[in-house]
Write a protein that holds these residues in place. Structure first.
Motif, PDB file in Angstrom:
ATOM      1  N   PRO A  44      67.767  17.476  90.234  1.00  0.00           N
ATOM      2  CA  PRO A  44      67.139  18.360  91.560  1.00  0.00           C
ATOM      3  C   PRO A  44      66.767  19.654  91.584  1.00  0.00           C
ATOM      4  CG  PRO A  44      69.459  18.786  91.108  1.00  0.00           C
ATOM      5  CD  PRO A  44      69.091  17.717  90.013  1.00  0.00           C
ATOM      6  N   GLU A  45      65.282  19.876  90.835  1.00  0.00           N
ATOM      7  CA  GLU A  45      64.840  21.234  90.766  1.00  0.00           C
ATOM      8  C   GLU A  45      64.848  22.204  91.895  1.00  0.00           C
ATOM      9  OE1 GLU A  45      61.814  21.769  87.601  1.00  0.00           O
ATOM     10  OE2 GLU A  45      61.300  19.567  88.084  1.00  0.00           O
ATOM     11  N   SER A  46      64.786  21.791  93.073  1.00  0.00           N
ATOM     12  CA  SER A  46      64.779  22.211  94.378  1.00  0.00           C
ATOM     13  C   SER A  46      66.079  23.163  94.539  1.00  0.00           C
ATOM     14  CB  SER A  46      64.579  21.444  95.612  1.00  0.00           C
ATOM     15  OG  SER A  46      65.650  20.578  95.879  1.00  0.00           O
ATOM     16  N   GLN A  47      67.038  22.906  93.766  1.00  0.00           N
ATOM     17  CA  GLN A  47      68.426  23.751  93.809  1.00  0.00           C
ATOM     18  C   GLN A  47      68.278  24.781  92.900  1.00  0.00           C
ATOM     19  OE1 GLN A  47      71.076  19.533  94.515  1.00  0.00           O
ATOM     20  NE2 GLN A  47      71.704  21.258  92.920  1.00  0.00           N
ATOM     21  N   LEU A  48      67.216  24.899  92.011  1.00  0.00           N
ATOM     22  CA  LEU A  48      66.973  26.027  91.080  1.00  0.00           C
ATOM     23  C   LEU A  48      66.313  27.241  91.323  1.00  0.00           C
ATOM     24  CD1 LEU A  48      66.633  24.297  87.508  1.00  0.00           C
ATOM     25  CD2 LEU A  48      68.834  24.593  88.781  1.00  0.00           C
ATOM     26  N   GLU A  49      67.121  28.294  91.240  1.00  0.00           N
ATOM     27  CA  GLU A  49      66.167  29.551  91.434  1.00  0.00           C
ATOM     28  C   GLU A  49      66.293  30.388  90.102  1.00  0.00           C
ATOM     29  OE1 GLU A  49      66.953  33.503  94.053  1.00  0.00           O
ATOM     30  OE2 GLU A  49      68.479  32.030  94.124  1.00  0.00           O
ATOM     31  N   ASP A  50      65.064  31.040  89.916  1.00  0.00           N
ATOM     32  CA  ASP A  50      64.655  31.577  88.550  1.00  0.00           C
ATOM     33  C   ASP A  50      65.487  32.929  88.753  1.00  0.00           C
ATOM     34  OD1 ASP A  50      63.419  29.653  87.221  1.00  0.00           O
ATOM     35  OD2 ASP A  50      61.446  30.398  87.589  1.00  0.00           O
ATOM     36  N   VAL A  51      66.372  33.310  87.773  1.00  0.00           N
ATOM     37  CA  VAL A  51      67.007  34.744  87.986  1.00  0.00           C
ATOM     38  C   VAL A  51      66.463  35.617  86.851  1.00  0.00           C
ATOM     39  CG1 VAL A  51      68.907  33.818  89.154  1.00  0.00           C
ATOM     40  CG2 VAL A  51      68.677  33.639  86.695  1.00  0.00           C
ATOM     41  N   GLY A  52      66.023  35.070  85.721  1.00  0.00           N
ATOM     42  CA  GLY A  52      65.449  36.167  84.541  1.00  0.00           C
ATOM     43  C   GLY A  52      64.353  35.187  83.536  1.00  0.00           C
ATOM     44  N   THR A  53      64.155  36.067  82.718  1.00  0.00           N
ATOM     45  CA  THR A  53      63.051  35.480  81.715  1.00  0.00           C
ATOM     46  C   THR A  53      63.220  35.762  80.360  1.00  0.00           C
ATOM     47  OG1 THR A  53      60.517  35.206  81.170  1.00  0.00           O
ATOM     48  CG2 THR A  53      61.180  37.270  81.952  1.00  0.00           C
ATOM     49  N   LEU A  54      62.859  35.430  79.354  1.00  0.00           N
ATOM     50  CA  LEU A  54      62.929  35.759  78.065  1.00  0.00           C
ATOM     51  C   LEU A  54      61.272  36.057  77.537  1.00  0.00           C
ATOM     52  CD1 LEU A  54      65.404  33.306  76.550  1.00  0.00           C
ATOM     53  CD2 LEU A  54      65.886  35.629  77.210  1.00  0.00           C
ATOM     54  N   TYR A  55      60.673  35.710  78.087  1.00  0.00           N
ATOM     55  CA  TYR A  55      59.109  36.200  78.109  1.00  0.00           C
ATOM     56  C   TYR A  55      59.065  37.859  77.931  1.00  0.00           C
ATOM     57  CZ  TYR A  55      54.943  33.014  78.103  1.00  0.00           C
ATOM     58  OH  TYR A  55      54.089  32.262  77.994  1.00  0.00           O
ATOM     59  N   LEU A  56      58.657  38.343  76.836  1.00  0.00           N
ATOM     60  CA  LEU A  56      58.818  39.737  76.761  1.00  0.00           C
ATOM     61  C   LEU A  56      57.315  40.426  77.389  1.00  0.00           C
ATOM     62  CD1 LEU A  56      59.936  40.386  73.185  1.00  0.00           C
ATOM     63  CD2 LEU A  56      61.140  40.777  75.190  1.00  0.00           C
ATOM     64  N   ASP A  57      56.247  39.756  77.310  1.00  0.00           N
ATOM     65  CA  ASP A  57      54.933  40.374  77.636  1.00  0.00           C
ATOM     66  C   ASP A  57      54.228  39.195  78.341  1.00  0.00           C
ATOM     67  OD1 ASP A  57      52.513  41.463  78.204  1.00  0.00           O
ATOM     68  OD2 ASP A  57      52.469  42.379  76.191  1.00  0.00           O
ATOM     69  N   PRO A  58      53.945  38.949  79.526  1.00  0.00           N
ATOM     70  CA  PRO A  58      53.249  37.822  80.074  1.00  0.00           C
ATOM     71  C   PRO A  58      51.857  37.822  79.508  1.00  0.00           C
ATOM     72  CG  PRO A  58      53.526  39.503  81.837  1.00  0.00           C
ATOM     73  CD  PRO A  58      54.427  39.890  80.546  1.00  0.00           C
ATOM     74  N   TYR A  59      51.260  38.886  78.907  1.00  0.00           N
ATOM     75  CA  TYR A  59      49.873  38.993  78.592  1.00  0.00           C
ATOM     76  C   TYR A  59      49.676  38.663  76.825  1.00  0.00           C
ATOM     77  CZ  TYR A  59      49.569  40.887  83.210  1.00  0.00           C
ATOM     78  OH  TYR A  59      49.657  41.116  84.410  1.00  0.00           O
ATOM     79  N   PHE A  86      60.551  30.301  69.298  1.00  0.00           N
ATOM     80  CA  PHE A  86      60.258  29.142  69.870  1.00  0.00           C
ATOM     81  C   PHE A  86      61.309  28.233  70.361  1.00  0.00           C
ATOM     82  CE2 PHE A  86      58.543  25.013  70.520  1.00  0.00           C
ATOM     83  CZ  PHE A  86      57.685  25.036  71.423  1.00  0.00           C
ATOM     84  N   PRO A  87      61.611  27.632  71.333  1.00  0.00           N
ATOM     85  CA  PRO A  87      60.776  27.867  72.702  1.00  0.00           C
ATOM     86  C   PRO A  87      61.438  28.904  73.474  1.00  0.00           C
ATOM     87  CG  PRO A  87      62.476  26.009  72.875  1.00  0.00           C
ATOM     88  CD  PRO A  87      62.622  26.601  71.454  1.00  0.00           C
ATOM     89  N   TYR A  88      62.342  29.483  73.123  1.00  0.00           N
ATOM     90  CA  TYR A  88      63.215  30.439  74.022  1.00  0.00           C
ATOM     91  C   TYR A  88      62.304  31.560  74.513  1.00  0.00           C
ATOM     92  CZ  TYR A  88      66.682  27.331  72.353  1.00  0.00           C
ATOM     93  OH  TYR A  88      67.542  26.155  72.050  1.00  0.00           O
ATOM     94  N   ASN A  89      61.440  32.004  73.626  1.00  0.00           N
ATOM     95  CA  ASN A  89      60.402  33.207  73.773  1.00  0.00           C
ATOM     96  C   ASN A  89      59.490  32.882  74.950  1.00  0.00           C
ATOM     97  OD1 ASN A  89      58.881  31.443  72.452  1.00  0.00           O
ATOM     98  ND2 ASN A  89      58.468  33.072  70.711  1.00  0.00           N
ATOM     99  N   ARG A  90      59.591  31.366  75.596  1.00  0.00           N
ATOM    100  CA  ARG A  90      58.740  31.234  76.576  1.00  0.00           C
ATOM    101  C   ARG A  90      59.553  30.720  77.784  1.00  0.00           C
ATOM    102  NH1 ARG A  90      53.753  29.404  74.346  1.00  0.00           N
ATOM    103  NH2 ARG A  90      53.838  29.769  72.307  1.00  0.00           N
ATOM    104  N   CYS A  91      60.834  30.973  77.799  1.00  0.00           N
ATOM    105  CA  CYS A  91      61.588  30.399  78.961  1.00  0.00           C
ATOM    106  C   CYS A  91      61.888  31.383  80.161  1.00  0.00           C
ATOM    107  CB  CYS A  91      63.187  30.173  78.072  1.00  0.00           C
ATOM    108  SG  CYS A  91      63.092  28.630  77.255  1.00  0.00           S
ATOM    109  N   ASN A  92      62.287  30.903  81.098  1.00  0.00           N
ATOM    110  CA  ASN A  92      62.856  31.440  82.410  1.00  0.00           C
ATOM    111  C   ASN A  92      64.274  30.715  82.348  1.00  0.00           C
ATOM    112  OD1 ASN A  92      60.718  32.935  82.913  1.00  0.00           O
ATOM    113  ND2 ASN A  92      60.042  31.786  84.692  1.00  0.00           N
ATOM    114  N   ILE A  93      65.193  31.657  82.830  1.00  0.00           N
ATOM    115  CA  ILE A  93      66.593  31.168  83.274  1.00  0.00           C
ATOM    116  C   ILE A  93      66.631  30.878  84.772  1.00  0.00           C
ATOM    117  CG2 ILE A  93      68.959  31.763  83.001  1.00  0.00           C
ATOM    118  CD1 ILE A  93      66.345  33.276  80.805  1.00  0.00           C
TER     119      ILE A  93
END
Length: 132
Positions: A44-59, A86-93
């Motif tokens: 149920p992806e609709s139940q998820l809300e992103d609360v953080g990221t491990l991406y240091l720099d989106p660019y 990898f792959p955590y350096n591309r993750c959202n939580i």
């Protein structure tokens, strides 16, 4: 992604501890997600809300080096959650808005496919801040 706070090891561990303490039944916890897997169609992806990221720099394009000091693999349930690898350096939580469980998510993009991957964040002892 730019609006999400970048989490450090302490922040990620805190979310993992909170997630591990959840004991209520929920649709988000029906599939075994201890290791990285393709997001199940029934999840149920609709139940998820992103609360953080491990991406240091989106660019900046993060690297693909993995971290497995004890012989684990990408798909091991006991693989370290290595923030700068990898792959955590591309993750959202994301947090389930129904029960509070937390999940790591990223999109695997190959030559001919896109695959949303997910892993439960509920083992704080696996969080590692080993440098890349």
């Amino acid at each position: 992604m730019a609006d999400l706070p970048v989490l450090d090891g302490a922040g990620l561990r805190a979310l993992a501890e909170r997630s591990a303490a959840v004991t209520v039944a929920c649709a988000c916890n029906e599939a075994a997600l201890a290791a990285w897997t393709s997001t199940p169609l029934s999840f149920p992806e609709s139940q998820l809300e992103d609360v953080g990221t491990l991406y240091l720099d989106p660019y900046d394009e993060p690297g693909f080096a993995e971290y497995h000091p004890h012989g684990t693999r990408y798909d091991s349930a006991d693989a370290p959650v290595a923030l700068r690898h990898f792959p955590y350096n591309r993750c959202n939580i994301a947090t389930c808005t129904v029960c509070g469980r937390c999940y790591l998510r990223y999109t695997e993009a190959g030559g001919y496919f896109v695959d949303r991957r997910i892993r439960a964040l509920n083992r704080p002892e696996l969080v590692s801040e080993a440098s890349a």
